[in-house]
Design an enzyme around this catalytic site. Structure first.
Site, PDB file in Angstrom:
ATOM      1  N   GLY A  43       0.783  -1.233   0.000  1.00  0.00           N
ATOM      2  CA  GLY A  43       0.000   0.000   0.000  1.00  0.00           C
ATOM      3  C   GLY A  43       0.814   1.281   0.000  1.00  0.00           C
ATOM      4  N   ASP A  99       0.846   3.612   4.384  1.00  0.00           N
ATOM      5  CA  ASP A  99      -0.244   4.349   3.716  1.00  0.00           C
ATOM      6  C   ASP A  99      -1.357   4.704   4.705  1.00  0.00           C
ATOM      7  OD1 ASP A  99      -0.846   1.651   3.941  1.00  0.00           O
ATOM      8  OD2 ASP A  99      -1.918   1.524   2.043  1.00  0.00           O
ATOM      9  N   ASP A 102      -4.952   1.969  10.701  1.00  0.00           N
ATOM     10  CA  ASP A 102      -6.371   1.706  10.908  1.00  0.00           C
ATOM     11  C   ASP A 102      -6.520   1.152  12.332  1.00  0.00           C
ATOM     12  OD1 ASP A 102      -8.938   0.348  10.738  1.00  0.00           O
ATOM     13  OD2 ASP A 102      -8.805   0.472   8.581  1.00  0.00           O
ATOM     14  N   LYS A 130      -6.787   6.670  10.734  1.00  0.00           N
ATOM     15  CA  LYS A 130      -8.199   6.502  11.110  1.00  0.00           C
ATOM     16  C   LYS A 130      -8.236   6.215  12.605  1.00  0.00           C
ATOM     17  CE  LYS A 130     -10.570   4.064   7.410  1.00  0.00           C
ATOM     18  NZ  LYS A 130     -11.099   2.745   7.025  1.00  0.00           N
ATOM     19  N   PHE A 151     -14.287   3.170   4.113  1.00  0.00           N
ATOM     20  CA  PHE A 151     -13.307   2.345   3.410  1.00  0.00           C
ATOM     21  C   PHE A 151     -12.796   3.096   2.188  1.00  0.00           C
ATOM     22  CE2 PHE A 151     -11.354  -0.973   0.991  1.00  0.00           C
ATOM     23  CZ  PHE A 151     -10.687  -1.677   1.980  1.00  0.00           C
TER      24      PHE A 151
HETATM   25  C1  PRP Z   1      -3.200  -2.303   5.046  1.00  0.00           C
HETATM   26  C2  PRP Z   1      -2.435  -1.003   5.081  1.00  0.00           C
HETATM   27  C3  PRP Z   1      -1.667  -1.082   6.356  1.00  0.00           C
HETATM   28  C4  PRP Z   1      -2.563  -1.889   7.256  1.00  0.00           C
HETATM   29  C5  PRP Z   1      -3.249  -0.966   8.208  1.00  0.00           C
HETATM   30  O1  PRP Z   1      -2.346  -3.280   4.529  1.00  0.00           O
HETATM   31  O2  PRP Z   1      -1.586  -0.878   3.961  1.00  0.00           O
HETATM   32  O3  PRP Z   1      -0.436  -1.759   6.193  1.00  0.00           O
HETATM   33  O4  PRP Z   1      -3.502  -2.563   6.405  1.00  0.00           O
HETATM   34  O5  PRP Z   1      -4.197  -1.642   8.979  1.00  0.00           O
HETATM   35  P1  PRP Z   1      -4.136  -1.842  10.547  1.00  0.00           P
HETATM   36  O6  PRP Z   1      -3.740  -0.521  11.173  1.00  0.00           O
HETATM   37  O7  PRP Z   1      -5.565  -2.219  10.863  1.00  0.00           O
HETATM   38  O8  PRP Z   1      -3.190  -2.931  10.851  1.00  0.00           O
HETATM   39  P2  PRP Z   1      -2.847  -4.661   3.901  1.00  0.00           P
HETATM   40  O9  PRP Z   1      -2.601  -5.737   4.899  1.00  0.00           O
HETATM   41  O10 PRP Z   1      -4.215  -4.484   3.353  1.00  0.00           O
HETATM   42  O11 PRP Z   1      -1.805  -4.879   2.725  1.00  0.00           O
HETATM   43  P3  PRP Z   1      -1.434  -3.938   1.452  1.00  0.00           P
HETATM   44  O12 PRP Z   1      -0.595  -2.789   1.974  1.00  0.00           O
HETATM   45  O13 PRP Z   1      -0.679  -4.838   0.545  1.00  0.00           O
HETATM   46  O14 PRP Z   1      -2.727  -3.435   0.851  1.00  0.00           O
END
Ligand code: PRP
Length: 181
Positions: A43, A99, A102, A130, A151
């Site tokens: 991300g 990125d 959450d 967030k 989202f």
């Molecule tokens: C997403 C994002 C963060 C993480 C945040 O990654 O890029 O790394 O989730 O979420 P959290 O604070 O709830 O842990 P994802 O695992 O979707 O992988 P990606 O970056 O390949 O999309």
């Protein structure tokens, strides 16, 4: 806007301006030091690529891939390292580039993991935060935008690996993920 979007949350221009400001802030904080930027794949790749072009200190890159999300819009809570860093971070000034924060589970885990490798310093830079979704504490040093609990996709962020290449960040229409979940 992409037809799967409900609304644009952050335009290309708003992102460009904020990323430049963040790069300038990091540059002044890091004056005279080498920074190792650790991008969290996948991300953060687009944010990192834009951010580092505004950092006026010697910047090096490495990447780590972790996964906490399957085909879902919320975290499962389990963090796995899919690809580790290529190099030692011992004694380096590390800037984690993410990125979105959450639940915080990904960064909470990663900060502990990377701290155990003895960097000289460890800071977190995220484009989006967030805070309303936080389940684990994370100390963010540089934050681009605080966003509501919707989202979002685009500018590196995906749903089911789609939309990463959109140049803006949009709220995904819920009908799109209801079809998958
Ligand atoms: C997403 C994002 C963060 C993480 C945040 O990654 O890029 O790394 O989730 O979420 P959290 O604070 O709830 O842990 P994802 O695992 O979707 O992988 P990606 O970056 O390949 O999309």
């Amino acid at each position: 806007m992409h037809p799967d979007g409900k609304k644009i949350l952050l335009t290309e221009e708003a992102i460009r301006l904020r990323v430049r400001e963040m790069g300038e802030e990091i540059s002044s904080d890091c004056a005279g030091r080498e920074i190792l930027c650790v991008g969290i794949l996948k991300g953060a790749m687009i944010f990192l690529a834009d951010l580092v072009r505004h950092i006026r200190a010697p910047a090096f890159f490495d990447f780590i891939a972790v996964s906490s999300y399957g085909v879902s819009t919320s975290s499962s809570g389990a963090v796995r390292i899919l690809k580790d860093l290529d190099q030692s971070i011992q004694g380096r000034h590390v800037l984690i580039v993410e990125d979105i924060v959450d639940s915080g589970l990904t960064l909470n885990y990663l900060v502990e993991n990377l701290k155990s490798r003895a960097p000289a310093s460890l800071k977190i830079c995220t484009l989006l935060d967030k805070p309303s979704r936080r389940k684990a504490p994370v100390e963010v040093h540089y934050n681009g935008f605080v966003i509501p609990d919707e989202f979002v996709v685009g500018y590196g962020l995906d749903f089911n690996e789609c939309y990463r290449n959109l140049p803006y960040i949009m709220v995904l229409d819920p009908s799109v993920y209801r079809k998958v979940e």
